[in-house]
Design a protein around this motif. Structure first.
Motif, short mmCIF file in Angstrom:
data_model
loop_
_atom_site.label_atom_id
_atom_site.label_comp_id
_atom_site.label_asym_id
_atom_site.label_seq_id
_atom_site.Cartn_x
_atom_site.Cartn_y
_atom_site.Cartn_z
N THR A 146 0.83 -1.21 0.00
CA THR A 146 0.00 0.00 0.00
C THR A 146 0.86 1.25 0.00
OG1 THR A 146 -1.59 -1.26 1.33
CG2 THR A 146 -1.97 1.10 1.12
N LEU B 272 -1.63 5.30 7.02
CA LEU B 272 -1.52 3.86 6.84
C LEU B 272 -1.25 3.15 8.16
CD1 LEU B 272 0.47 3.50 3.48
CD2 LEU B 272 -1.99 3.41 3.87
N TRP C 66 -5.70 1.70 1.69
CA TRP C 66 -5.67 0.60 2.65
C TRP C 66 -6.88 -0.31 2.47
CZ3 TRP C 66 -2.08 -1.48 5.65
CH2 TRP C 66 -2.48 -2.40 6.62
#
Length: 428
Positions: free
Chosen positions: A172, A294, A344
Motif C-alpha cells: 500500500t 496507513l 488501505w
C-alpha cells in the motif's frame, strides 16, 4: 464461545500493546524535555521490548502461515524500494528544473488552513497552543508503531501472519508513493518555505532548458499566456543553449537532466538523492501524512480499542503541525488522509487471510476421529484434535527444524529492518 488462536484479540486484551505504544511515544518525547533521561530510557525500552518479543518466538504456533506469506512480503519490499527510488528522483527533479532563482522569488500559495491556525493561536489558551506546537511524533515514530503492531502477532494481539500485514503495509505504501510522485511531478507548486530549495539542494540558479522553452516565456505575461492558449504551440523564438553540467554516470547519465548536479556538488548520483533529507516541492500530497494514515488504518483494523483512537489523535496533531510549520499546504494533508484511507481499504486481499476455509478443510479430515473420540467421551483426544485444526500442527510435521530456521531468520531480518528504518528515517 472459545477464541481461535488465529483470531485477533481486539482492544485492550492483547498483551499491553497500547501501553507499549504510549510508553514509546512518551519516552521518545523526553528528547525535548530531558535529553539525559532520553538517552538512558530509550535504549532500555527498546531492549526490553526486543527481549520480550524474542522470548515469545519458541511459543509462536503459526510459522507455517508466515512461511506462506514470506514470498509476498519480499516482493512487496522490493516493489516499495523501487517506488521510493522513483519518488526520490522526482523530489529533486521538480525543484531542480526551475532553478534556485525561481524558488527564491516565487511567493507561497494562499492557504486558508494556515490562516485558521494563526487565528486560533490568538483565541486558544496558551497551554493548548503549546501542545499543538509540540513535536510529539514524526515519520519514524509511525514506522516504529507499525513495527510494534506487526511484532505483536507473537503475543496473539493481531491475526497471523505478521508478514502478511507487513506485506500489505509495504504494498500500500508503494502504491501511495507512486501516486504521490505522479501528483507532485505533474504540477509544480511553490514551496511554503521559499528558502527551502537553496538550503537543501545544490542545483543551478537558472531554469533547465525545458523550462526555458515551455514555461519561462509564458509564465507572467498575460498576453503571452493568451497567445499560447490560442496557438496551442510554442511560438517564442528564443534559442536556449544547452550548457548543463553532465557528469559521467555511465548507464545512469540520463539522470543528469532530472537531477541537475553542479561541478562543486556530489560526484555520485545516489549521493545527490540521499543528501537533501527531504524535499521542497513534493507537496501534493504529503508523504509523512500517508505513512501516518496507513499506520493508523493498520492499527485500527488489526488491533482496535482506545489505542487506535490515540493513534488517530496523533495523526490529526501531525496534520496541523505540517501546515503550522509550513512543510505542506492544507490540501496536501487532506488529500493524503483520504488517499491513505482508500488505498488501505483496496489492499485487503493481502491481509488478513481467509483462514475459515482452511480450518474447515482440516476439520473435515479429522471428522471421523473427532466423532469417535466424542462417542468415547475422550475429552483429551477431542482437545488434541481441535488443537491440530487451529494450530496447523499437521502442516508442521517433519518440518520442525526448517520452521526453527525460518523463525530465527525472520526475527533477525525483521529486527534489521527495524534498525534500518529507525536510522534512515530519523531526519525525515
Amino acid at each position: 464461545m472459545s477464541r481461535s488462536p488465529i483470531s485477533p484479540k481486539r482492544g485492550g486484551d492483547g498483551g499491553g500493546l497500547g501501553l507499549a505504544a504510549v510508553a514509546y511515544i512518551a519516552v521518545d518525547y523526553l528528547r525535548h524535555l530531558s535529553p539525559s533521561w532520553h538517552e538512558l530510557l530509550q535504549p532500555l525500552l527498546w531492549i526490553i521490548l526486543a527481549l520480550i518479543a524474542i522470548t515469545r518466538v519458541p511459543f509462536y504456533k503459526h510459522w507455517s502461515a508466515e512461511l506462506r506469506s514470506a514470498l509476498v512480503f519480499v516482493a512487496a519490499l522490493v516493489f516499495m524500494l523501487c517506488a521510493l527510488l522513483y519518488e526520490m528522483i522526482s523530489v529533486r527533479s521538480v525543484t531542480a528544473v526551475l532553478g534556485l532563482n525561481w524558488h527564491r522569488s516565487t511567493p507561497p500559495l494562499p492557504d486558508t488552513g494556515q490562516w485558521i491556525l494563526l487565528g486560533l493561536n490568538e483565541k486558544l489558551p496558551q497551554v493548548i497552543v503549546d501542545i499543538l506546537r509540540a513535536r510529539i511524533i514524526g515519520l519514524h515514530h509511525y514506522l516504529m508503531l507499525f513495527v510494534m503492531l506487526a511484532f505483536s502477532v507473537l503475543f496473539g494481539s493481531i491475526e497471523a501472519p505478521g508478514l502478511g500485514i507487513g506485506a500489505r503495509y509495504m504494498f500500500t505504501m508503494a502504491i501511495g508513493r507512486l501516486l504521490r510522485a505522479l501528483s507532485f511531478a505533474s504540477t509544480i507548486l511553490p514551496s511554503p518555505r521559499p528558502w527551502c530549495a537553496a538550503s537543501r539542494f545544490d542545483v543551478p540558479q537558472h531554469p533547465h532548458r525545458w523550462a526555458h522553452k515551455f514555461y519561462v516565456p509564458y509564465a507572467s505575461d498575460s498576453n503571452a499566456i493568451r497567445n499560447v492558449i490560442h496557438h496551442d504551440m510554442v511560438y517564442d523564438g528564443v534559442v536556449v543553449q544547452d550548457d548543463e553540467y553532465r557528469p559521467n554516470w555511465g548507464l545512469m547519465s540520463f539522470l543528469a537532466d532530472f537531477l541537475r548536479p553542479v561541478p562543486s556538488g556530489e560526484a555520485a548520483w545516489i549521493n545527490l538523492l540521499k543528501k537533501a533529507g527531504g524535499g521542497c516541492n513534493d507537496l501534493l500530497y504529503s508523504g509523512h501524512m500517508l505513512v501516518a494514515v496507513l499506520t493508523a488504518m493498520a492499527w485500527t483494523e488489526a488491533y482496535g480499542g482506545l489505542s487506535s483512537v490515540f493513534i488517530w489523535m496523533l495523526v490529526a496533531h501531525s496534520a496541523q503541525r505540517e501546515v503550522r510549520e509550513r512543510h505542506h499546504y492544507t490540501v496536501d494533508c487532506i488529500v493524503a488522509i483520504y488517499v491513505g484511507f482508500m488505498l488501505w481499504k483496496m489492499t485487503g486481499f493481502l491481509w488478513p487471510l481467509n483462514n475459515k476455509k482452511s480450518r474447515l478443510e482440516r476439520l473435515e479430515k479429522i471428522e471421523s476421529k473427532l466423532y469417535q473420540a466424542a462417542k468415547d467421551s475422550d475429552l483429551d483426544q477431542v482437545r488434541d484434535l481441535l488443537k491440530q485444526v487451529d494450530s496447523t500442527a499437521k502442516d508442521q510435521i517433519g518440518k520442525e527444524r526448517a520452521m526453527r530456521f525460518f523463525a530465527g531468520g525472520t526475527v533477525i531480518f525483521a529486527l534489521t529492518i527495524v534498525v534500518l528504518a529507525f536510522v534512515l528515517t530519523s531526519d525525515g
